[in-house]
Design a protein around this motif. Structure first.
Motif, mmCIF file in Angstrom:
data_model
loop_
_atom_site.group_PDB
_atom_site.id
_atom_site.type_symbol
_atom_site.label_atom_id
_atom_site.label_comp_id
_atom_site.label_asym_id
_atom_site.label_seq_id
_atom_site.Cartn_x
_atom_site.Cartn_y
_atom_site.Cartn_z
ATOM 1 N N GLU A 287 -20.079 79.954 20.806
ATOM 2 C CA GLU A 287 -20.979 80.850 20.081
ATOM 3 C C GLU A 287 -20.359 81.311 18.771
ATOM 4 O OE1 GLU A 287 -22.115 83.853 22.952
ATOM 5 O OE2 GLU A 287 -23.592 82.523 23.884
ATOM 6 N N ASP A 288 -19.043 81.602 18.765
ATOM 7 C CA ASP A 288 -18.351 81.968 17.523
ATOM 8 C C ASP A 288 -18.430 80.852 16.488
ATOM 9 O OD1 ASP A 288 -17.652 84.429 18.554
ATOM 10 O OD2 ASP A 288 -15.537 83.916 18.875
ATOM 11 N N ASN B 115 -20.897 78.783 16.251
ATOM 12 C CA ASN B 115 -22.309 78.441 16.078
ATOM 13 C C ASN B 115 -22.625 77.038 16.576
ATOM 14 O OD1 ASN B 115 -23.199 80.919 14.913
ATOM 15 N ND2 ASN B 115 -22.174 80.310 13.017
ATOM 16 N N ILE B 116 -22.097 76.725 17.766
ATOM 17 C CA ILE B 116 -22.355 75.435 18.398
ATOM 18 C C ILE B 116 -23.236 75.677 19.618
ATOM 19 C CG2 ILE B 116 -21.308 73.526 19.672
ATOM 20 C CD1 ILE B 116 -18.883 73.753 17.819
ATOM 21 N N LYS B 117 -24.355 74.970 19.673
ATOM 22 C CA LYS B 117 -25.272 75.080 20.814
ATOM 23 C C LYS B 117 -24.551 74.574 22.063
ATOM 24 C CE LYS B 117 -28.935 72.515 22.243
ATOM 25 N NZ LYS B 117 -29.615 71.340 21.967
ATOM 26 N N ARG C 8 -15.742 68.803 14.406
ATOM 27 C CA ARG C 8 -16.896 69.496 14.980
ATOM 28 C C ARG C 8 -17.682 68.601 15.939
ATOM 29 N NH1 ARG C 8 -19.206 74.342 13.844
ATOM 30 N NH2 ARG C 8 -21.383 74.548 14.443
ATOM 31 N N GLU D 201 -19.141 69.761 19.571
ATOM 32 C CA GLU D 201 -20.582 69.783 19.857
ATOM 33 C C GLU D 201 -20.909 68.949 21.088
ATOM 34 O OE1 GLU D 201 -22.111 68.492 16.064
ATOM 35 O OE2 GLU D 201 -22.233 70.557 15.308
#
Length: 176
Positions: free
Chosen positions: A59-60, A62-64, A111, A115
């Motif tokens: 969440e920090d 911003n990954i679903k 990233r 993800e």
């Protein structure tokens, strides 16, 4: 003495000598991912972050993510770059930024792998790590010459399948 490293520690465990007073490394197992004339890079594989959950990390960033990350342990890889997120993992190795450590282990910090892990589409075997352990040119070599570390080969079982509390003891059994 020349400035050449005596033997690369890449693909080995560094084990803190018993009684090491440094709280960053006391009773640690460090997986060495690089060691050359420029320095060395490793990740402690037996210190779980006491507060941060997988969900909070994703969440920090911003990954679903899905429910699988609720129980994902995040490891403290070392005192250098404490906010850096790294992944030690098995196959596949085709992530945007991967460094092959051995024939069964790679290090990534892109990233795309995070993800994929967040939704159970990443490597089967992996460990998410915050921070790393780093040494400047010849620093690790000097520490090894001073007998500050014990060494042994890295073990897939210890990294990915052994209970965190038992990794140091199991790795000590690999010293020959």
């Amino acid at each position: 003495m020349t400035d050449d490293i005596l033997q690369s520690m890449k693909g080995k465990f560094l084990l803190a000598i018993p009684g090491l007073p440094d709280p960053n490394f006391a009773q640690t197992v460090t997986c060495m991912c690089e060691h050359n004339e420029s320095g060395a890079l490793g990740f402690i594989v037996n210190k779980v972050h006491p507060l941060l959950t997988g969900r909070e990390l994703f969440e920090d960033l911003n990954i679903k993510c899905d429910k699988s990350v609720d129980t994902l342990e995040i490891y403290l890889g070392g005192p250098v770059q404490p906010s850096g997120v790294f992944v030690l993992h098995g196959p596949p190795y085709d992530w945007n930024e991967s460094l092959k450590v051995s024939d069964w282990l790679a290090l990534s910090n892109s990233r795309d792998i995070l993800e994929a892990i967040a939704v159970q589409k990443g490597p089967k075997s992996f460990m998410v790590v915050l921070g790393c352990a780093g040494w400047g040119p010849m620093q690790l070599d000097n520490e090894l010459n001073d007998a500050a570390w014990l060494t042994c080969p890295i073990s897939e079982e210890i990294i990915f399948s052994t209970d965190t509390q038992l990794k140091y003891e199991k790795a000590m059994m690999l010293i020959y």
